[in-house]
Design an enzyme around this catalytic site. Structure first.
Site, short mmCIF file in Angstrom:
data_model
loop_
_atom_site.label_atom_id
_atom_site.label_comp_id
_atom_site.label_asym_id
_atom_site.label_seq_id
_atom_site.Cartn_x
_atom_site.Cartn_y
_atom_site.Cartn_z
N ALA A 65 26.66 56.34 -5.43
CA ALA A 65 25.26 56.23 -5.03
C ALA A 65 24.61 57.60 -5.19
O ALA A 65 25.28 58.62 -5.07
CB ALA A 65 25.19 55.80 -3.57
N GLY A 109 30.11 54.13 -5.15
CA GLY A 109 29.44 52.96 -5.73
C GLY A 109 29.79 52.75 -7.20
O GLY A 109 29.73 51.63 -7.71
N GLU A 112 32.94 50.87 -7.17
CA GLU A 112 32.61 49.52 -6.69
C GLU A 112 31.91 48.69 -7.76
O GLU A 112 32.15 47.49 -7.90
CB GLU A 112 31.75 49.65 -5.42
N GLU A 132 33.47 58.29 -0.02
CA GLU A 132 32.38 58.23 0.96
C GLU A 132 32.76 58.87 2.29
O GLU A 132 31.92 59.40 3.01
CB GLU A 132 31.97 56.76 1.21
#
Ligand code: HXC
Length: 258
Positions: A65, A109, A112, A132
């Site tokens: 992210a 992310g 993911e 994270e």
């Protein structure tokens, strides 16, 4: 359609979507997520596309992210973020097969996102991780759930709790990626795999994808029942007749998605 943060190219029934924010290692901004969702939707709907490849740059598939964008967000901002809109995870629902071609960093992310694809082909430089925890948060779009199903509890805990990276060799050994190839061959390998898939009956590809995904959502008995019904249903298609006739006649099948 023209995009700012991704590049879409369609060739021989394969749509290649390239994440393109080189200055930020393809960090997933709200804009990128929206453009990606739109491109996936268009590819899924297009008659010209039978398989999709999602890739990044040699240095990074995506480094997660966009932390700069996220750092000062409030609960309301994050709650309403594009990360959690159904369109973002839409490509879980994209019916055509999606291959992730991962080189360099696939973190947070980014990891993911790769796991949302149907399978991952990695370059020997790929590095996967859920860092994270280093930012005082945890994974938010599958890093504790999909990763655990790919690599098992122990490794998923290790990755999520220590934030360490997994190299390509470990990722292949653990079942996270289907194959590892030299970095300079990655895109070609992924496109070749996609072209191979694009030659099949799209009905059978979609059914195979659907049935494999079903194994994540149900019991073995129910999954086997689903698979059996799908197998039987494909006998209602012209492509089954064509595929089996071609085998008997020792020729290439000409599937028409009917
Ligand atoms: C914003 C990022 C970024 C990110 C890198 N950059 N990752 N910007 N968000 N996630 C930017 C850097 O700030 C830098 O910009 C440029 O990209 C190059 O990065 P460097 O750090 O200089 O490169 P390098 O030293 O090679 O290190 C690479 C790296 C490191 C190890 C990948 O960048 C890194 O640790 N990035 C963060 C990885 C991460 O924590 N991801 C998880 C994010 S949270 P400048 O302008 O300085 O040149 C997440 C949550 C998902 O993903 C769940 C959502 C719901």
């Amino acid at each position: 359609m023209a995009y700012e943060t991704i590049i879409v190219a369609i060739e021989d029934h394969v749509a290649t979507i390239t994440l393109n924010r080189p200055d930020a290692l393809n960090a997933l901004s709200q804009k990128l997520l929206k453009e990606l969702a739109q491109a996936m939707e268009e590819a899924d709907a297009s008659d010209k596309v039978r398989c999709i490849v999602l890739t990044g740059s040699e240095k990074a598939f995506a480094a997660g992210a966009d932390i700069t964008e996220m750092a000062d967000q409030s609960f309301v901002d994050i709650y309403t973020s594009a990360f959690f809109e159904p369109e973002t995870t839409r490509f879980n629902r994209t019916r055509k097969p999606i291959i992730a071609a991962v080189s360099g960093y696939a973190l947070g992310g980014g990891c993911e996102l790769a796991m949302m694809c149907d399978f991952i082909i990695a370059s020997d430089t790929a590095k996967f991780g859920q860092p994270e925890i280093n930012l005082g948060v945890i994974a938010g779009i599958g890093g504790t759930q999909r990763l655990t199903r790919f690599v098992g509890k122990s490794k998923a805990m290790d990755m999520n709790l220590t934030g360490r990276m997994m190299d390509a060799e470990e990722a292949e050994r653990s079942g996270l990626v289907s194959r590892v190839v030299p970095a300079n061959k990655l895109l070609q390998e992924a496109k070749d795999a996609a072209s191979k898939i694009a030659e099949k009956s799209l009905l059978a590809s979609m059914a195979a994808k659907d049935a494999v995904n079903r194994s994540y959502e149900t019991t073995l008995a129910e999954g086997l029942n689903y698979e059996r019904r799908m197998f039987q249903a494909l006998f209602a298609t012209e492509d089954q007749k064509e595929g089996m006739a071609a085998f008997r006649e020792k020729r290439e099948a000409n599937f028409r998605d009917r």
